[in-house]
Structures are given as C-alpha cells and as structure tokens.
Design a protein around this motif. Sequence first.
Motif, short mmCIF file in Angstrom:
data_model
loop_
_atom_site.label_atom_id
_atom_site.label_comp_id
_atom_site.label_asym_id
_atom_site.label_seq_id
_atom_site.Cartn_x
_atom_site.Cartn_y
_atom_site.Cartn_z
N ALA A 40 28.45 -79.01 28.90
CA ALA A 40 27.30 -79.11 29.77
C ALA A 40 27.52 -78.32 31.05
CB ALA A 40 27.03 -80.57 30.08
N GLU A 41 28.58 -77.52 31.05
CA GLU A 41 28.91 -76.77 32.26
C GLU A 41 29.12 -75.29 31.95
OE1 GLU A 41 32.36 -78.66 33.89
OE2 GLU A 41 31.28 -80.52 34.30
N HIS A 42 28.94 -74.48 32.98
CA HIS A 42 29.23 -73.06 32.82
C HIS A 42 29.71 -72.52 34.18
CE1 HIS A 42 24.60 -72.42 33.39
NE2 HIS A 42 25.13 -73.09 34.36
N PHE A 43 29.80 -71.20 34.31
CA PHE A 43 30.45 -70.63 35.49
C PHE A 43 29.65 -69.47 36.06
CE2 PHE A 43 33.53 -72.36 32.57
CZ PHE A 43 34.31 -73.15 33.38
N LEU A 44 29.62 -69.40 37.38
CA LEU A 44 29.08 -68.22 38.05
C LEU A 44 30.28 -67.34 38.38
CD1 LEU A 44 26.44 -69.71 40.52
CD2 LEU A 44 26.07 -68.79 38.24
N VAL A 45 30.31 -66.18 37.79
CA VAL A 45 31.49 -65.32 37.91
C VAL A 45 31.38 -64.41 39.13
CG1 VAL A 45 32.85 -63.55 36.73
CG2 VAL A 45 31.77 -65.37 35.42
N SER A 46 32.47 -64.27 39.83
CA SER A 46 32.51 -63.34 40.96
C SER A 46 33.80 -62.55 40.90
CB SER A 46 32.45 -64.12 42.28
OG SER A 46 32.70 -63.24 43.35
N ASN A 47 33.67 -61.24 41.01
CA ASN A 47 34.87 -60.40 41.06
C ASN A 47 35.22 -59.99 42.48
OD1 ASN A 47 35.41 -60.33 38.27
ND2 ASN A 47 33.72 -58.92 38.00
N LEU A 48 34.42 -60.48 43.42
CA LEU A 48 34.67 -60.17 44.83
C LEU A 48 34.26 -61.40 45.64
CD1 LEU A 48 35.48 -57.46 46.36
CD2 LEU A 48 33.09 -57.39 47.01
N PRO A 49 35.02 -62.47 45.54
CA PRO A 49 34.54 -63.75 46.06
C PRO A 49 34.44 -63.86 47.56
CG PRO A 49 36.79 -63.95 45.31
CD PRO A 49 36.34 -62.58 44.94
N PHE A 50 35.32 -63.16 48.28
CA PHE A 50 35.34 -63.37 49.72
C PHE A 50 35.50 -62.04 50.43
CE2 PHE A 50 37.11 -64.72 53.80
CZ PHE A 50 36.19 -65.70 54.13
N SER A 51 34.74 -61.91 51.50
CA SER A 51 34.78 -60.66 52.24
C SER A 51 34.96 -60.97 53.71
CB SER A 51 33.48 -59.91 51.98
OG SER A 51 33.41 -58.78 52.78
N LYS A 115 20.15 -45.75 46.51
CA LYS A 115 21.35 -46.58 46.43
C LYS A 115 21.38 -47.32 45.10
CE LYS A 115 23.86 -46.09 50.07
NZ LYS A 115 25.28 -45.71 49.92
N PRO A 116 22.27 -46.93 44.19
CA PRO A 116 22.33 -47.68 42.93
C PRO A 116 22.83 -49.11 43.16
CG PRO A 116 24.09 -46.04 43.04
CD PRO A 116 23.25 -45.85 44.25
N THR A 117 22.46 -49.98 42.26
CA THR A 117 22.78 -51.41 42.42
C THR A 117 24.28 -51.65 42.56
OG1 THR A 117 20.85 -51.88 41.07
CG2 THR A 117 22.34 -53.70 41.43
N ASN A 118 25.08 -50.86 41.85
CA ASN A 118 26.53 -51.09 41.92
C ASN A 118 27.16 -50.59 43.21
OD1 ASN A 118 26.48 -48.36 41.52
ND2 ASN A 118 27.57 -48.39 39.57
N GLN A 119 26.32 -50.03 44.08
CA GLN A 119 26.84 -49.64 45.40
C GLN A 119 26.22 -50.47 46.52
OE1 GLN A 119 26.59 -45.38 46.01
NE2 GLN A 119 27.68 -44.96 44.13
N ILE A 120 25.67 -51.59 46.14
CA ILE A 120 25.11 -52.49 47.16
C ILE A 120 26.00 -53.74 47.22
CG2 ILE A 120 23.09 -53.82 47.89
CD1 ILE A 120 21.42 -51.94 46.05
N GLN A 121 26.45 -54.05 48.40
CA GLN A 121 27.33 -55.21 48.59
C GLN A 121 26.54 -56.33 49.28
OE1 GLN A 121 31.12 -56.01 48.35
NE2 GLN A 121 29.79 -57.80 48.44
N VAL A 122 26.27 -57.37 48.51
CA VAL A 122 25.58 -58.53 49.08
C VAL A 122 26.62 -59.44 49.71
CG1 VAL A 122 24.12 -60.53 48.59
CG2 VAL A 122 23.72 -58.38 47.39
N ASP A 146 19.81 -59.47 40.02
CA ASP A 146 20.60 -58.42 39.36
C ASP A 146 21.53 -57.67 40.29
OD1 ASP A 146 19.66 -59.04 36.86
OD2 ASP A 146 17.96 -57.67 36.99
N PHE A 147 21.92 -58.28 41.39
CA PHE A 147 22.95 -57.66 42.21
C PHE A 147 24.29 -57.86 41.52
CE2 PHE A 147 19.75 -58.19 45.60
CZ PHE A 147 19.76 -56.90 46.10
N GLU A 148 25.14 -56.85 41.63
CA GLU A 148 26.41 -56.91 40.91
C GLU A 148 27.57 -57.33 41.80
OE1 GLU A 148 26.87 -53.12 39.00
OE2 GLU A 148 24.92 -53.28 38.04
N LYS A 149 27.47 -57.00 43.10
CA LYS A 149 28.55 -57.35 44.02
C LYS A 149 28.04 -58.39 45.01
CE LYS A 149 30.84 -52.85 43.89
NZ LYS A 149 31.14 -51.63 44.68
N VAL A 150 28.47 -59.60 44.83
CA VAL A 150 28.05 -60.68 45.72
C VAL A 150 29.30 -61.38 46.23
CG1 VAL A 150 26.54 -62.69 45.98
CG2 VAL A 150 26.03 -60.99 44.23
N ALA A 151 29.38 -61.54 47.53
CA ALA A 151 30.57 -62.18 48.11
C ALA A 151 30.17 -63.14 49.22
CB ALA A 151 31.50 -61.11 48.67
#
Lengths: 156, 168
Positions: A40-51, A115-122, A146-151
């Motif tokens: 009943a659980e899943h995960f929000l994945v982050s490859n850049l968790p903290f900035s 600015k492509p999406t993979n070059q936007i840092q949220v 659909d942002f790819e980099k979220v920290a």
Amino acid sequence: MRLKGAKAVHYDSGPNMTPLVDVVMVILIFLMLAGSFVGAEHFLVSNLPFSEKGAGASAPPAGFIPDEPLDIRVDPRATGDGFVASAGQIRVDNNQDALTTQLIRMRKQLNAAGKPTNQIQVKINPGKNVKYKHLIAVYEAALRADFEKVAFATSH
Amino acid sequence: MRKHGMPEAHAAHPNVTPLIDVVMCLIIFFMLVAKIGVSTGADQKIKIPATIRGTEIKDMGNTLTLNVQPGPLNQPFITALVKDDVRELKLVDPTNGVRQLFVELSHIRNGRDGKLGTKDDNIDFKVIIRGAEDMPYSILEPVLKTCAEAQVKNVNFNTRRGGEVAGG
C-alpha cells in the motif's frame, strides 16, 4: 464372501494423495496470508534531494553551466493547517492541483524560452514549520508537472 | 477386442492430479514473489503522507530506511536497521560528539575506507525517508543535509498510495 470391488480399487488408485493435498493446501494458505505483494506504499524518487543555498553552498567547478533555477517558496498557512506556495508571480493557497497547473504553465514557458526540462532546477524552499505532508504535496506537484530535478533547499 | 474402460478406482474417487499440479504451481509462485521475514526496519507506526504518484523500488537490498519523527527538544528521532538491529542514529551523540547518522551513511556509501572515488564506493546506495506526515521541516532538514554531506544522491520519500492530497 469375496470383496472383488474393494480389492480392485486398492490396486488401481495408486498412493494415497490426501495427506499431501492437506499439507500443500496449508502451505498455500500460509503463503497467501503471510506474503506481502503489491504494498500500500510507494516512493517519490529524488536524485538530488538537498541543495544548499547561501554561504554554505560549495563553489561550482570551472566551466559549469548552472541550471535554470525555479524557486518555490512554501510557508504554512496563517489559519493553521495547509500551505501557501509561491513561485515568481504565482501564489497558490493549499491546492496541489492548482499548483501543478501553474507549474506546468511555467515549465512550458521556460521550454519555449529555450530551456529544456532537464536543465531546470526546481528548489523547494520551505519554512521551518511547514509540515512534511505539505512539502510532499508540493514535491509531488513538481513531479506531476514533469520537472526532472527537484530538490529541497535550506529553510528560510 | 476388449475395450479398456476407466478403472474402478477412477470412477470411485475424483482425480486429484490436476489439482495438485495447479496448487504446486501456486505454491512456487507465492514462494518466489512473497516477501516473508524480510525486514527493512520500516517503522509501521509512523503515519506517512499520501501521494498519487510514486514508484516501486525493485531492489531493497541496497537501501537504508530512515524512520524520522520529532523527538525530545525538537530534535529528530531517527531509527534505522543497522546490523540486523533497529536502533537510534543520533545526528550528534551528546556523550561523545559522534555524528552517528553521518558515520553510518558514509560507511555504507563510501565503503570501509570511508573515501570517495575508491573501489569500494557504493554509488547505487539509496536512502528511504519514512517521515511522520505532521513533522515540521526543521526535523527533516538536518537529515537531508546529513545525506548530502555523506554524498548520498538517491533519496526516496516513502508515501502511502492514493488517499487525500492537500487541497487537491
């Protein structure tokens, strides 16, 4: 009297399978009850968790082209439970769907500006007292847009 | 020529062979997919936030689940499964000043030598944050900071499937 029928049954029926079936059924039921499958659980994945922001941030290497930053400031609502998210001109009051819509619009604007999406840092910039569930709601809104980099950034 | 009919035994008892075939297949299936007795150290008492989006982690072997909740004096109370035992990992141990969480994460991430860029680096190491939904960011922030310091790049937030979403 001769028991012809009973003798024939013993000869043709082979080994008695009843105990085997009993045991196998018990094992099957145990595995079905004890196993955990699609949880009943899943995960929000982050490859850049903290900035880091400000003085604590490390200097980028030479030639490094920084991503386009998109800061989302998150504050607790004045009334108590809930959050207020603001990014640039937008301000959303405790509504994940509305925030997602606004973030999609912002992403499209940035994409149109080259600015492509993979070059936007949220960067989610929360206040110290913002509840984790609201941060996750903002984080999920960014992923839904659909942002790819979220920290997460240092608190304000 | 005499025709051989069904033996009397077949007529007297149902044929259980197909049943056993199917049941054996089911048992093998359940044995392969069921996770019995596998503990990640996740504290099921913690109420985690709900999200619609989310992915599955196939390989839970190279992960460390951090249970994060508010502790005394507004400090994070972090527990994790370390060496087959769920124990507390303090940000800073007041008795000796050791940064237990950092040491543990560095040990797993950077290997025994504790140095980056060596053979025993574990670059695929993942941290799973299992945080209480009502905890403030001031509790989570030092945990994320410690993960970043330990060079852990892959952090996953454990959430419940579906459910209510804030304002959504």
